[in-house]
Design a protein around this motif. Sequence first.
Motif, mmCIF file in Angstrom:
data_model
loop_
_atom_site.group_PDB
_atom_site.id
_atom_site.type_symbol
_atom_site.label_atom_id
_atom_site.label_comp_id
_atom_site.label_asym_id
_atom_site.label_seq_id
_atom_site.Cartn_x
_atom_site.Cartn_y
_atom_site.Cartn_z
ATOM 1 N N SER A 88 0.659 -1.373 0.041
ATOM 2 C CA SER A 88 -0.185 -0.058 0.030
ATOM 3 C C SER A 88 0.909 1.371 0.003
ATOM 4 O O SER A 88 1.678 1.380 0.711
ATOM 5 C CB SER A 88 -0.977 -0.019 1.329
ATOM 6 O OG SER A 88 -1.659 1.271 1.407
ATOM 7 N N GLY A 89 0.492 2.245 -0.827
ATOM 8 C CA GLY A 89 1.401 3.263 -0.912
ATOM 9 C C GLY A 89 2.568 3.461 -1.730
ATOM 10 O O GLY A 89 3.128 4.698 -2.019
ATOM 11 N N ILE A 90 2.870 2.207 -2.185
ATOM 12 C CA ILE A 90 4.039 2.307 -3.238
ATOM 13 C C ILE A 90 3.628 2.033 -4.747
ATOM 14 O O ILE A 90 3.048 0.793 -4.887
ATOM 15 C CB ILE A 90 5.056 0.976 -2.669
ATOM 16 C CG1 ILE A 90 5.498 1.528 -1.352
ATOM 17 C CG2 ILE A 90 6.361 1.054 -3.764
ATOM 18 C CD1 ILE A 90 6.805 0.874 -0.910
ATOM 19 N N PRO A 91 3.736 2.992 -5.353
ATOM 20 C CA PRO A 91 3.135 2.972 -7.011
ATOM 21 C C PRO A 91 3.844 1.771 -7.390
ATOM 22 O O PRO A 91 5.177 1.614 -7.202
ATOM 23 C CB PRO A 91 3.448 4.212 -7.629
ATOM 24 C CG PRO A 91 3.723 5.054 -6.203
ATOM 25 C CD PRO A 91 4.195 4.449 -5.200
ATOM 26 N N ILE A 92 3.358 1.298 -8.555
ATOM 27 C CA ILE A 92 4.148 0.189 -9.291
ATOM 28 C C ILE A 92 4.104 0.766 -11.114
ATOM 29 O O ILE A 92 3.065 0.932 -11.479
ATOM 30 C CB ILE A 92 3.208 -1.136 -9.413
ATOM 31 C CG1 ILE A 92 3.438 -1.715 -7.934
ATOM 32 C CG2 ILE A 92 4.041 -1.956 -10.154
ATOM 33 C CD1 ILE A 92 2.657 -2.813 -7.756
#
Length: 186
Positions: A88-92
């Motif tokens: 959650s919160g870490i863009p891919i």
Amino acid sequence: NSFTNGKIPARIKTRRDFLTYTLGGTAASVAIAYLFPKVSQGREISLETLCSLYPKNSRCENYLPGSVALDKDGKQIETNALLTTAKSGIPILVKGLPDNSVDYLIIQDGPKIAEYAINPTCTHLGCTVEWDLEKNHFICPCHGSQYDSQGRVLHGPAKRSLPLLTVVVKQNQVRLVAHKPAVDPR
Ligand code: FES
């Protein structure tokens, strides 16, 4: 009036109720004809248009909008596999739109994939921003603008948030649709 189907509903008790009901129905018919002329005239509309207007229509059950998202190596992303490692919160970073651009999926609590992705084109002068894992935000390599994980400006010179596109998760696929989400959730 087609809204009455020839019967007067039980809640129509007075002449005033009747006028309100019939005029309301007529206004709605005119609005539908104006907004969706092809639907109102009974002409065929494309599956793409139908499913963007009415995604729950039975003809849209197997319809996959946009382009399938690929990982950085060009392999199709499977939703289930992605969510086992996503945080959650870490863009891919993904690619897949016909113009070969890269975009960032947003991972929300759950984890789950947000219905919108971030296009990393800096709103200052158009350089490509990158996600900085240590600082936990996007940084533009050209003049240093910074954006948070939802693409909102933290530091200028950029003044506007990063652009968004629509994401549809369906049949274990992540689909990128090149138009803006109907509502910007930021
Ligand atoms: Fe990104 Fe100037 S182009 S800060």
